[in-house]
Scaffold this motif. Sequence first.
Motif, short mmCIF file in Angstrom:
data_model
loop_
_atom_site.label_atom_id
_atom_site.label_comp_id
_atom_site.label_asym_id
_atom_site.label_seq_id
_atom_site.Cartn_x
_atom_site.Cartn_y
_atom_site.Cartn_z
N ALA A 84 2.66 6.79 8.10
CA ALA A 84 3.95 6.12 7.91
C ALA A 84 4.94 6.55 8.99
O ALA A 84 5.68 5.72 9.53
N SER A 136 4.99 -2.82 7.58
CA SER A 136 4.47 -3.05 6.23
C SER A 136 3.77 -1.81 5.68
O SER A 136 3.20 -1.02 6.43
N THR A 137 3.82 -1.68 4.38
CA THR A 137 3.09 -0.58 3.75
C THR A 137 1.59 -0.82 3.87
O THR A 137 0.82 0.14 3.85
N GLU A 138 1.19 -2.06 4.02
CA GLU A 138 -0.24 -2.36 4.24
C GLU A 138 -0.72 -1.74 5.55
O GLU A 138 -1.83 -1.21 5.63
N VAL A 187 0.63 0.89 6.97
CA VAL A 187 0.59 2.33 6.73
C VAL A 187 -0.73 2.71 6.05
O VAL A 187 -1.40 3.65 6.48
N ILE A 246 -3.94 0.32 -0.41
CA ILE A 246 -2.51 0.16 -0.66
C ILE A 246 -2.11 0.80 -1.99
O ILE A 246 -1.01 1.32 -2.12
N VAL A 301 -1.10 4.36 -1.49
CA VAL A 301 0.25 4.48 -0.95
C VAL A 301 1.27 4.40 -2.08
O VAL A 301 2.14 5.26 -2.22
N PHE A 302 1.13 3.36 -2.92
CA PHE A 302 2.10 3.16 -3.99
C PHE A 302 1.98 4.16 -5.14
O PHE A 302 2.93 4.40 -5.86
N LYS A 353 9.12 1.51 -0.69
CA LYS A 353 9.21 1.82 0.74
C LYS A 353 10.30 2.87 0.98
O LYS A 353 10.13 3.77 1.80
N LEU A 413 9.03 6.26 0.37
CA LEU A 413 8.20 6.70 1.49
C LEU A 413 9.09 7.19 2.64
O LEU A 413 8.84 8.25 3.22
#
Length: 189
Positions: free
Chosen positions: A23, A35-37, A39, A47, A50-51, A57, A60
């Motif tokens: 990130a 995008s978090t995707e 990351v 994904i 991450v969440f 976000k 993060l």
Amino acid sequence: MSTRVVAVRADARRNRERVLEAAETVFAEQGATASTEEVARRAGVGIGTVFRHFPTKEALYEAIVVRRLSRVAEQAQPLTASADPAGALRDLFARLIDEAATKKAFADTMAVVSLDVKAAAPAVGDQLRDTIATLLDAARTAGTVRADVGLAEVMVLLAGLCLAAEHTPDPTLRESALSVVFAGLTPPS
């Protein structure tokens, strides 16, 4: 605690660190639109991972800020043992200015999401401020920094230099500005 639980926790910690590393790189490169995707892809995790660690976000971003400030505070702490406190204070300023200069895209991203750094990491900010205060006190006591210069003035100077560094790609100019500031902090002979 079972061996399996310990292994799962260790794996979760590793995944969290991989997400944070990815990130930090992605947001520095792409800014707030990253995008978090992306990351997740760079971290080599799904994904959902991450969440699970960072539900938004903004969470993060906050974790990245805390992580980066913690690193700086840890690196600064040993400087308080220096025999040359003014030199150590200058070294700390230089590190913080370099950090600001190299992470402009990240700083811009934090501004877009309106992240309050002081609220995100008050303990780390306090630790860094305490280190600066310790170095300043020692330098004033040693007579290498003017006695009439207080912590508030030093923090304003540091903030100004860091802000300027975000917009000054020339490291020679940043070093020159730092020299001017420290010349002003030095007591007259």
